[in-house]
Design an enzyme around this catalytic site. Structure first.
Site, PDB file in Angstrom:
ATOM      1  N   LYS A  66       0.858  -1.195   0.000  1.00 43.14           N
ATOM      2  CA  LYS A  66       0.000   0.000   0.000  1.00 43.14           C
ATOM      3  C   LYS A  66       0.881   1.227   0.000  1.00 43.14           C
ATOM      4  CE  LYS A  66      -4.062   1.980   0.538  1.00 43.14           C
ATOM      5  NZ  LYS A  66      -3.804   2.831  -0.641  1.00 43.14           N
ATOM      6  N   LYS A  90       4.920   2.438   8.553  1.00 48.16           N
ATOM      7  CA  LYS A  90       3.712   3.205   8.895  1.00 48.16           C
ATOM      8  C   LYS A  90       2.520   2.270   9.111  1.00 48.16           C
ATOM      9  CE  LYS A  90       3.749   6.915   6.496  1.00 48.16           C
ATOM     10  NZ  LYS A  90       3.601   7.840   5.355  1.00 48.16           N
ATOM     11  N   LYS A 103       5.169   2.025  -2.884  1.00 44.38           N
ATOM     12  CA  LYS A 103       5.131   3.430  -3.336  1.00 44.38           C
ATOM     13  C   LYS A 103       5.332   3.440  -4.846  1.00 44.38           C
ATOM     14  CE  LYS A 103       4.789   7.613  -1.569  1.00 44.38           C
ATOM     15  NZ  LYS A 103       4.031   8.010  -0.365  1.00 44.38           N
ATOM     16  N   THR A 187      -5.053  12.747   6.129  1.00 51.67           N
ATOM     17  CA  THR A 187      -3.662  12.838   6.579  1.00 51.67           C
ATOM     18  C   THR A 187      -3.518  14.029   7.521  1.00 51.67           C
ATOM     19  OG1 THR A 187      -3.006  11.943   4.438  1.00 51.67           O
ATOM     20  CG2 THR A 187      -1.269  12.906   5.775  1.00 51.67           C
ATOM     21  N   ASN A 218      -2.303  19.198  -0.433  1.00 48.60           N
ATOM     22  CA  ASN A 218      -3.323  18.400   0.248  1.00 48.60           C
ATOM     23  C   ASN A 218      -3.048  18.330   1.749  1.00 48.60           C
ATOM     24  OD1 ASN A 218      -4.148  15.536   1.375  1.00 48.60           O
ATOM     25  ND2 ASN A 218      -5.631  16.135  -0.157  1.00 48.60           N
ATOM     26  N   SER A 346      -7.424   5.413   3.865  1.00 52.27           N
ATOM     27  CA  SER A 346      -7.333   4.609   2.638  1.00 52.27           C
ATOM     28  C   SER A 346      -7.785   3.187   2.933  1.00 52.27           C
ATOM     29  CB  SER A 346      -5.897   4.578   2.112  1.00 52.27           C
ATOM     30  OG  SER A 346      -5.678   5.647   1.228  1.00 52.27           O
TER      31      SER A 346
HETATM   32  P1  NAD Z   1       0.785  18.111  -2.737  1.00 53.27           P
HETATM   33  O1  NAD Z   1       1.366  17.955  -4.068  1.00 53.27           O
HETATM   34  O2  NAD Z   1      -0.700  18.183  -2.587  1.00 53.27           O
HETATM   35  O3  NAD Z   1       1.400  19.412  -2.020  1.00 53.27           O
HETATM   36  C1  NAD Z   1       2.761  19.659  -1.867  1.00 53.27           C
HETATM   37  C2  NAD Z   1       2.918  21.101  -1.402  1.00 53.27           C
HETATM   38  O4  NAD Z   1       4.281  21.344  -1.070  1.00 53.27           O
HETATM   39  C3  NAD Z   1       2.546  22.149  -2.464  1.00 53.27           C
HETATM   40  O5  NAD Z   1       1.876  23.231  -1.837  1.00 53.27           O
HETATM   41  C4  NAD Z   1       3.907  22.614  -2.984  1.00 53.27           C
HETATM   42  O6  NAD Z   1       3.860  23.917  -3.528  1.00 53.27           O
HETATM   43  C5  NAD Z   1       4.691  22.549  -1.704  1.00 53.27           C
HETATM   44  N1  NAD Z   1       6.135  22.522  -1.862  1.00 53.27           N
HETATM   45  C6  NAD Z   1       6.886  21.794  -2.704  1.00 53.27           C
HETATM   46  N2  NAD Z   1       8.194  22.074  -2.531  1.00 53.27           N
HETATM   47  C7  NAD Z   1       8.265  22.998  -1.544  1.00 53.27           C
HETATM   48  C8  NAD Z   1       9.307  23.699  -0.913  1.00 53.27           C
HETATM   49  N3  NAD Z   1      10.581  23.487  -1.271  1.00 53.27           N
HETATM   50  N4  NAD Z   1       9.014  24.595   0.059  1.00 53.27           N
HETATM   51  C9  NAD Z   1       7.725  24.811   0.421  1.00 53.27           C
HETATM   52  N5  NAD Z   1       6.691  24.187  -0.143  1.00 53.27           N
HETATM   53  C10 NAD Z   1       6.949  23.290  -1.112  1.00 53.27           C
HETATM   54  O7  NAD Z   1       1.373  16.898  -1.855  1.00 53.27           O
HETATM   55  P2  NAD Z   1       0.770  16.275  -0.528  1.00 53.27           P
HETATM   56  O8  NAD Z   1      -0.088  15.134  -0.886  1.00 53.27           O
HETATM   57  O9  NAD Z   1       0.244  17.356   0.334  1.00 53.27           O
HETATM   58  O10 NAD Z   1       2.095  15.661   0.133  1.00 53.27           O
HETATM   59  C11 NAD Z   1       2.989  16.431   0.924  1.00 53.27           C
HETATM   60  C12 NAD Z   1       3.838  15.493   1.787  1.00 53.27           C
HETATM   61  O11 NAD Z   1       2.977  14.684   2.597  1.00 53.27           O
HETATM   62  C13 NAD Z   1       4.701  14.511   1.006  1.00 53.27           C
HETATM   63  O12 NAD Z   1       5.892  14.276   1.716  1.00 53.27           O
HETATM   64  C14 NAD Z   1       3.860  13.246   0.987  1.00 53.27           C
HETATM   65  O13 NAD Z   1       4.623  12.086   0.788  1.00 53.27           O
HETATM   66  C15 NAD Z   1       3.273  13.313   2.376  1.00 53.27           C
HETATM   67  N6  NAD Z   1       2.063  12.513   2.561  1.00 53.27           N
HETATM   68  C16 NAD Z   1       0.958  12.704   1.789  1.00 53.27           C
HETATM   69  C17 NAD Z   1      -0.183  11.946   2.027  1.00 53.27           C
HETATM   70  C18 NAD Z   1      -1.457  12.159   1.278  1.00 53.27           C
HETATM   71  O14 NAD Z   1      -2.469  11.564   1.659  1.00 53.27           O
HETATM   72  N7  NAD Z   1      -1.510  12.992   0.262  1.00 53.27           N
HETATM   73  C19 NAD Z   1      -0.172  10.966   3.030  1.00 53.27           C
HETATM   74  C20 NAD Z   1       0.972  10.809   3.809  1.00 53.27           C
HETATM   75  C21 NAD Z   1       2.079  11.594   3.571  1.00 53.27           C
END
Ligand code: NAD
Length: 412
Positions: A66, A90, A103, A187, A218, A346
Site C-alpha cells: 500500500k 507506517k 510506493k 492525513t 493536500n 485509505s
Molecule cells: P501536494 O502535491 O498536494 O502538495 C505539496 C505542497 O508542497 C505544495 O503546496 C507545494 O507547492 C509545496 N512545496 C513543494 N516544494 C516545496 C518547498 N521546497 N518549500 C515549500 N513548499 C513546497 O502533496 P501532498 O499530498 O500534500 O504531500 C505532501 C507530503 O505529505 C509529502 O511528503 C507526501 O509524501 C506526504 N504525505 C501525503 C499523504 C497524502 O495523503 N496525500 C499521506 C501521507 C504523507
C-alpha cells in the site's frame, strides 16, 4: 547519506537494538519487487514524449502493498524505495490496518501538462503497472502531485484492462466512484490528532498555540485549516513559490479560496512575505513540514525554534537534524506516525469498496481518531519506558510487529 541510506541505517540500528533476528533487516532493507516502466504519452503538439515511472513493492508481511503515487520532476528509484520502506513501517505501527508498504512515482512536473496530457500519462502509468497490482496485491493512492481526479482515471483504466469494475484497486478516489468521505483531509486530520496529543504530553495548550506549516497542498493546506478550526493560530505557511507570515494568525479559509484562484499563497495581500528558508526557523509552538523530504537539515536545525514537530511530509528531517532537535528537547512526532492518517482512511475506503458500502464522515473520522490516538499512546509509552525519542520508538514498535508476523508466517 541519501534518504534511502538514512532509512536503511536507522532500521538496521533498530533491528539490532530490539534484538530480533538479523534476517529481519534483510527483509526490510530492500523491496521485494521493483517495477520500472517507460510511459510514452502523445502530447498536445502531436509528438510522443516518454516518461519514466516506478512501482516499488517493499514488504507484504502484513497484507497487500500500500502506498501513494508521486508525480514530481525529482522522482527517482531511490526516493521511491525510501518512501515505500516508510510505508511498511507506517502500516505496521497502526493497529488493525492489514497492509504492507509500497510506493510509486513518475518523474514529471504535472504543472507543465495540459489536462489531456495528464490523463493520458495517468492511464499510461496504470497500463504499465496494472499486471503487478490488484485490490488484494497492491493498492496505490495519491501523493505529491497527484489527486482524486488522477486516481479516478487510474481506477477507470484498471477496470477497463481487467474487463470488470475493480475501483477498489486504488484509494483516494472521488466519492462518486467509491472514494471515502473524509479521505481528502485524513492525513491532515491525523496530524492534528497527533499534535493535540503531543501538546497534552508537553503541558501545552493546543488552543491558541502558534503553528507554522511548510507546504500548502493536500496535507499542508488541510492541516492549516483543521488546526485553525480546532483553535490553533496558524502564523505562517509556504508553498513552492514563497512563504507568508502574520503574527496575529492567517485566515486559512480565506487563504485557501485565494489559492484556488491564484494557484499559490505567495502574493496573498493580508500577510508579510518572508523568505521560504526563514519559515522553518520561526518561533512557534508547532511546526508542520508538509512538503518534501530533507527540509530540516544539520544546517538549519540549530535555528529551528518549535516545541513540537509534526511531520506531515515523509522524511522532512535528516538523521543529523533529528539528533540536533532531540538534543534541543523538541518533541518529534515522526512521519510514520504523524502522517499515517492518510493510509488509515485509505484502508477504510478499501473496506467500504470491497463491501460496496459508504460510511458517514463522522464514522470515518471517529475511527481515524481512535487509531491515531492509540498509535500515539503506544509509541509514546514505548519511548518513555525505554527513554528514547519518538522516532526510534515508532520504528521499534513497527519492526517488532513485522518481526512477529514474519516469524509466524515462517519467513525467518
Ligand atoms: P501536494 O502535491 O498536494 O502538495 C505539496 C505542497 O508542497 C505544495 O503546496 C507545494 O507547492 C509545496 N512545496 C513543494 N516544494 C516545496 C518547498 N521546497 N518549500 C515549500 N513548499 C513546497 O502533496 P501532498 O499530498 O500534500 O504531500 C505532501 C507530503 O505529505 C509529502 O511528503 C507526501 O509524501 C506526504 N504525505 C501525503 C499523504 C497524502 O495523503 N496525500 C499521506 C501521507 C504523507
Amino acid at each position: 547519506m541519501s534518504f534511502l541510506e538514512q532509512t536503511q541505517r536507522f532500521i538496521k540500528e533498530c533491528v539490532e537494538e530490539l534484538g530480533v533476528e538479523p534476517e529481519i533487516y534483510e527483509f526490510l532493507k530492500e523491496p521485494r519487487k521493483t517495477v520500472i516502466v517507460n510511459i510514452p504519452v502523445r502530447m498536445d503538439d502531436g509528438k510522443i514524449k516518454t516518461f519514466i515511472g516506478y512501482r516499488v513493492q517493499h514488504n507484504n508481511a502484513l497484507g497487500p502493498y500500500k502506498g501513494g503515487i508521486r508525480f514530481h520532476p525529482d522522482v527517482n528509484l531511490d526516493e521511491v524505495k525510501a518512501l515505500a520502506t516508510l510505508m511498511t513501517l507506517k502500516t505496521a505501527i497502526i493497529d488493525g490496518v492489514p497492509f504492507g508498504g509500497g510506493k510509486g512515482g513518475v518523474a514529471v512536473d504535472p504543472g507543465q501538462l495540459s489536462k489531456g496530457e495528464l490523463q493520458r500519462l495517468s492511464r499510461g502509468y496504470m497500463r504499465a503497472i496494472a499486471w503487478f497490482i490488484s485490490p488484494k496485491k497492491d493498492i496505490p493512492a495519491p501523493d505529491v502531485g497527484t489527486n482524486p481526479q488522477i486516481m479516478a482515471w487510474m481506477a477507470d483504466e484498471y477496470s477497463y484492462i481487467r474487463r470488470q469494475a475493480e475501483h477498489e484497486v486504488i484509494t483516494g478516489k472521488p466519492i462518486e466512484i467509491g472514494g471515502s468521505k473524509g479521505r481528502t483531509q485524513a492525513t491532515s486530520r491525523g496530524c492534528m490528532f497527533v499534535a493535540q496529543k503531543a501538546c497534552e504530553k508537553a503541558g501545552l495548550n493546543f488552543v491558541g498555540s502558534k503553528v507554522v506549516v511548510q507546504g500548502f497542498g493536500n496535507v499542508g493546506g488541510n492541516a492549516a485549516l483543521l488546526f485553525e478550526e480546532a483553535g490553533a493560530k496558524v502564523i505562517a505557511v509556504s508553498d513552492v513559490f514563497g512563504a507568508i507570515f502574520n503574527e496575529d494568525g492567517l485566515d486559512v479559509k480565506e487563504l485557501m479560496e485565494y489559492t484556488k484562484e491564484h494557484g499559490t499563497i505567495a502574493k496573498y495581500p493580508k500577510a508579510q512575505i518572508i523568505n521560504s528558508n526563514e519559515l522553518l526557523e520561526l518561533k512557534c509552538d508547532i511546526l508542520v513540514p508538509a512538503a518534501l523530504e530533507n527540509q530540516i537539515t544539520k544546517e538549519n536545525a540549530p535555528r529551528v525554534k518549535c516545541k513540537i514537530l509534526v511531520e506531515g511530509a515523509n522524511g522532512p528531517t535528516t538523521s543529523e537534524a533529528d539528533e540536533i532537535l532531540v538534543k534541543k528537547g523538541v518533541i518529534i512526532c515522526p512521519d510514520v506516525l504523524a502522517n499515517a492518517g492518510g493510509v488509515v482512511v485509505s484502508y477504510l475506503e478499501w473496506v467500504q469498496g470491497n463491501y460496496h458500502f459508504q460510511w458517514k464522515e463522522e464514522t470515518v473520522n471517529a475511527e481515524l481518531k481512535e487509531k491515531m490516538e492509540n498509535a500515539f499512546d503506544r509509541i509514546y509509552e514505548f519511548a518513555q519506558e525505554k527513554n528514547m525519542p519518538m522516532r526510534r520508538a515508532a520504528f521499534m514498535v513497527g519492526i517488532k510487529r513485522l518481526a512477529d508476523v514474519m516469524r509466524i508466517r515462517g519467513w525467518v
